[in-house]
Structure formats: C-alpha cells, structure tokens
Design a protein around this motif. Structure first.
Motif, PDB file in Angstrom:
ATOM      1  N   LYS A  33      -1.968   0.330  -3.867  1.00  0.00           N
ATOM      2  CA  LYS A  33      -1.195   0.469  -5.148  1.00  0.00           C
ATOM      3  C   LYS A  33      -1.550  -0.546  -6.126  1.00  0.00           C
ATOM      4  O   LYS A  33      -1.448  -0.569  -7.199  1.00  0.00           O
ATOM      5  CB  LYS A  33       0.270   0.217  -4.607  1.00  0.00           C
ATOM      6  N   ILE A  34      -2.265  -1.740  -5.801  1.00  0.00           N
ATOM      7  CA  ILE A  34      -2.791  -2.865  -6.613  1.00  0.00           C
ATOM      8  C   ILE A  34      -4.273  -2.437  -6.808  1.00  0.00           C
ATOM      9  O   ILE A  34      -4.836  -2.334  -5.889  1.00  0.00           O
ATOM     10  CB  ILE A  34      -2.774  -3.908  -6.194  1.00  0.00           C
ATOM     11  N   VAL A  35      -4.697  -1.884  -8.082  1.00  0.00           N
ATOM     12  CA  VAL A  35      -5.909  -1.236  -8.444  1.00  0.00           C
ATOM     13  C   VAL A  35      -6.480  -1.927  -9.460  1.00  0.00           C
ATOM     14  O   VAL A  35      -6.003  -2.556 -10.380  1.00  0.00           O
ATOM     15  CB  VAL A  35      -5.619   0.284  -8.468  1.00  0.00           C
ATOM     16  N   PRO A  36      -7.859  -1.579  -9.927  1.00  0.00           N
ATOM     17  CA  PRO A  36      -8.572  -2.144 -10.815  1.00  0.00           C
ATOM     18  C   PRO A  36      -7.874  -1.792 -12.150  1.00  0.00           C
ATOM     19  O   PRO A  36      -7.633  -2.416 -13.051  1.00  0.00           O
ATOM     20  CB  PRO A  36      -9.867  -1.663 -10.763  1.00  0.00           C
ATOM     21  N   THR A  42       0.756  -1.244  -0.009  1.00  0.00           N
ATOM     22  CA  THR A  42       0.075  -0.155   0.023  1.00  0.00           C
ATOM     23  C   THR A  42       1.027   1.233   0.024  1.00  0.00           C
ATOM     24  O   THR A  42       2.120   1.306   0.229  1.00  0.00           O
ATOM     25  CB  THR A  42      -0.988   0.117   1.225  1.00  0.00           C
ATOM     26  N   ARG A  43       0.331   2.297  -0.142  1.00  0.00           N
ATOM     27  CA  ARG A  43       0.796   3.553  -0.325  1.00  0.00           C
ATOM     28  C   ARG A  43       1.271   3.911   1.232  1.00  0.00           C
ATOM     29  O   ARG A  43       0.584   3.591   2.095  1.00  0.00           O
ATOM     30  CB  ARG A  43       0.140   4.674  -0.846  1.00  0.00           C
ATOM     31  N   ARG A  44       2.031   5.098   1.537  1.00  0.00           N
ATOM     32  CA  ARG A  44       2.366   5.317   2.699  1.00  0.00           C
ATOM     33  C   ARG A  44       0.939   5.888   3.538  1.00  0.00           C
ATOM     34  O   ARG A  44       0.867   5.643   4.812  1.00  0.00           O
ATOM     35  CB  ARG A  44       3.071   6.574   2.606  1.00  0.00           C
ATOM     36  N   ASP A  45       0.134   6.275   2.839  1.00  0.00           N
ATOM     37  CA  ASP A  45      -1.392   6.754   3.614  1.00  0.00           C
ATOM     38  C   ASP A  45      -2.225   5.573   3.631  1.00  0.00           C
ATOM     39  O   ASP A  45      -3.384   5.620   4.042  1.00  0.00           O
ATOM     40  CB  ASP A  45      -1.935   7.793   2.950  1.00  0.00           C
ATOM     41  N   GLY A  46      -1.837   4.454   3.415  1.00  0.00           N
ATOM     42  CA  GLY A  46      -2.520   3.286   3.334  1.00  0.00           C
ATOM     43  C   GLY A  46      -3.265   2.805   2.328  1.00  0.00           C
ATOM     44  O   GLY A  46      -4.233   1.902   2.324  1.00  0.00           O
TER      45      GLY A  46
END
Lengths: 217, 221
Positions: free
Chosen positions: B156-159, B149-153
């Motif tokens: 990063k793995i998205v549709p 995930t990004r630092r903000d949660g």
C-alpha cells in the motif's frame, strides 16, 4: 399564524424532477415520515442532496430502494451497497464532493453569497472543471452556491411558527439546509405552542420554515 | 497462553503515543477509531467528530444507546462532561479552519511524496471522501493509520499513488502494523520496525523506496 400541516398536504407540494435537500449523517437527523410519504406517493426523478448513502432502506437509502432518485449530490456512498450498485449501473448519476465544501456551498446559497473559496480539493479530481484562484501564497477552488426546490428537515422539537430545536448529533445539515431551499418543510418529533421554546434555545428561527409536520401523524 | 494483539490494535496503540496533552483529535472510521481505546483520561484529549460533536466518549454499551447520538461511522457513542453539539458548517470551521490538532485516517495507498489516496477506486466506485479531504487539508498534523499491505499482500506504500489522491499534502506520519515511516522532502524515512522483524523484511513489503537511517528503532508496544 400556524404553519402546521399534515404529512400528506406537505408531500403534495413535492413534484417529479425536483431537487430535494435532505439533512442527515448516516440517517441521523433525516426526516422519516416525510420520506415514507414520498415513497408511498412515488414522486420520482429526484435530485437528492444528501451527505452520504446512509444504509440500505434507511433514510435516503429508502428513496434509493424505491427508485425515486435519478441524481445524488453527496460526499460518501460506501455505506450503501444498493446505491453504489445503482451508480455503477448508471441508474443514478453521482456528483461527489468534499463534506466541508458541500455544506459551505449550501450556506453560500442561503447567505446570499456568490460562492466560496476553499483549498480543499486543490490538486485532486475535485478541481476538474472549476475555477482555480491564487491569492497570496494559497490556491483555492471557487465553489458555487447550491440551492434546492425543497428542503425536508428533521427536528426534535418545533413550535407552530417553525422555530426548531435539534437533539445531539441530529443537528448536522439541518440549520444550513433550512436557509437554501424555496420550500422548507420540517418534520418534528414534538410540536409545541409558540412561546414554549426559550428564544435563547432556538437553533433555526421559524422564518426559515414554511411548513411544519408532526412525525408521528 | 500467549495473548495476540490484532494488527489494528498494534497500529492504534502506536498512534496513541503520537498524541500530546490537551490536543483536539479527529479519528477516522475503522482502525483510527480504535486509537481512543489507548488514550488515557489524564491526556485530556478532546475528540472531535465531523457529524457535529466535540467531547466524544466511548462507544455506547448495548442497551445504553442514546437516540440521535452517533459518531461519524454511525455507531452509538457517549459524550464526556463539557461536550458540545453543533451543525456541519461549524464542524468544518473546526476542521478546515485549523482547529483540529491531529487527524488520524486510514488509506488505500500512500506514496513517496507523502500523499495519500483513500476515497475512490475507479471502476469499482466509492467509498467517497466524506470529510477526509477537508481533514487532510485543515488539520495541523495528519497521521495515516493502516495495515502495511493489502489483503492480497500487495504493498500500500507505493512510489506514486495509482488511485486519485485525497489532497496535495504530505502527511506527517505513517503508522502500520509493522513499521513507522515519516515522509520528508527527501523521501520516506523508516523510523521504527516491529519487534522480531528485519529492515529487509519491511523493504520487501514496501513498494516505495525507503530511506533507512542508522538509528531505526523498535516499534513501541
């Protein structure tokens, strides 16, 4: 005939608004004394062809800090926040392209080719405005030759006729850019006599180099 | 005392297990660079660096830097016996011409098609693709090495990538700090999860749909 000149004599030939090729990778393989002299002379409005943004104040980063660059043709800016900021503020125009494409466009110009076909960039932002060609099962972008008014090289060793030898990873774009500019100036760390470099070891033949300067002058 | 391994090192260690004897490998800047810490000399791996080097060794120790000898991240490095230097055209003959077996890169996003985005954030600018586009097009196998995930949660793995994609190529494997995922034409298949985590916890941190087979394994440490 000796091609050796002083750094001052060499940079006198670089004019406002010229397109300048600078080799290097994050500052490695980039001439230092020539860039210092350009900053002193304040030759501005330059279009600079360089792999990346280097670091603030280093290599191409020095030209950026001196405010001499109006456009960059490059593959990567992220290591230089000053450059990223100047681009965001519209002070420097950026043309971003893949590294393998940048080097082949320069090679094409130096090799007398009308362009190159590459799959890199197909289906991405890079293909915008370019001719797309289907050949067999593959899709390619037509990438056009890229020339400059002047190339400023950096070599570890050079002889007075312009034969050049590089060191370690400082070779990078140097041998390619040597072939694709109207005026080629090489800054060398060690200047030797003609005949002192074994012909088997010459990487850039002297015929490509117009002017040779000593980096330590 | 418990030794904790950083997420970056968990990723690097797992990626190293994907490499085969004798392969030519290009490691991107950041987490991918750490993969070299987990490659044993017996593997006979040759590291290629796009700034003009095959046979790259470890990062140089302080005080032992060699002038003009750096990796693609600008760090001073060493070379191994048998190394070779070359210009950028040759470097991309190696990369684009299919002579690199594996490239390991970081990513900002990966999507259900297996496409990655790692070079441009519209509005913010940069960082630029460097050699990344050529590597993804030219390497025989592409492994994405990134935190899940990004630092903000945010995932990063998205549709679908919201950022400009790096290439129209399905990557071969995604290795994160908590999962191993294999893109296929049917979609993203969950292959392994980190010890102590449940499949549901992985799904909660993933924006994309994951295919969950019966034989999801435990990530090898």
């Amino acid at each position: 005939m000796s091609k050796v000149k002083t750094i001052q004599e060499a940079v006198e030939l670089i004019e406002e608004g010229m397109t300048v090729m600078l080799p290097g990778f994050l500052g490695v393989g980039t001439p230092k004394a020539l860039i210092d002299a350009l900053c002193e002379k304040r030759t501005g409005n330059l279009t600079v062809i360089y792999n990346d943004g280097a670091f603030p104040g280093v290599g191409i980063g020095k030209l950026v800090r001196c405010g001499l660059v109006s456009k960059m043709i490059s593959t990567h800016t992220g290591t230089n926040p000053e450059l990223v900021k100047a681009i965001a503020e519209g002070l420097i125009e950026i043309e971003l392209l893949p590294q393998g494409t940048l080097v082949e466009r320069i090679r094409a110009a130096g090799a007398g080719l009308g362009g190159i076909l590459t799959s890199t960039g197909v289906g991405t932002e890079v293909e915008k405005g370019k001719t797309i060609m289907e050949l067999g099962d593959a899709t390619y972008l037509l990438e056009l030759p890229l020339r400059a008014d002047v190339a400023l090289l950096y070599a570890y060793k050079g002889d007075t006729s312009g034969n050049l030898v590089y060191r370690n990873t400082a070779r990078n774009f140097n041998p390619i850019m040597a072939t694709a500019a109207d005026l080629v100036i090489a800054e060398v760390e060690h200047l030797v006599d003609v005949g002192d470099i074994d012909p088997e070891h010459v990487v850039t033949p002297g015929i490509f180099v117009d002017i040779i300067v000593r980096g330590c002058d | 005392m418990t030794l904790t391994v950083s997420p970056k090192d968990i990723i690097a260690r797992r990626v190293a297990k994907e490499l085969n004897y004798g392969e030519v490998v290009n490691l991107g800047i950041g987490t991918p660079t750490r993969v070299s810490n987990y490659i044993s000399p017996e593997m006979n791996i040759t590291l290629q660096s796009e700034n003009g080097l095959v046979g790259m060794g470890a990062v140089a120790q302080p005080g032992e830097e060699i002038p003009d000898l750096t990796n693609a991240g600008g760090q001073f490095v060493t070379i191994v016996p048998g190394a070779a230097f070359f210009d950028t055209a040759m470097s991309f003959v190696i990369i684009r011409g299919g002579h690199v077996d594996v490239t390991v890169l970081g990513a900002l996003e990966v999507d259900e098609r297996g496409y990655l985005a790692n070079y441009w954030i519209p509005g913010r600018g940069g960082p630029g693709m460097g050699g990344g586009m050529d590597l993804v097009v030219g390497a025989k196998r592409v492994i994405v090495a990134m935190e899940h995930t990004r630092r903000d949660g945010e995932p990063k793995i998205v549709p679908r990538c919201s950022l400009p994609i790096t290439a129209k190529r399905m990557v071969d494997l995604i290795v994160t700090d908590i999962a191993v995922i294999r893109p296929t034409v049917e979609g993203l298949v969950l292959r392994e999860i980190a010890p102590g985590l449940t499949v549901d916890e992985i799904l909660a941190k993933t924006g994309a749909c994951l295919i969950v087979p019966d034989d999801v394994g435990e990530m090898v440490a």
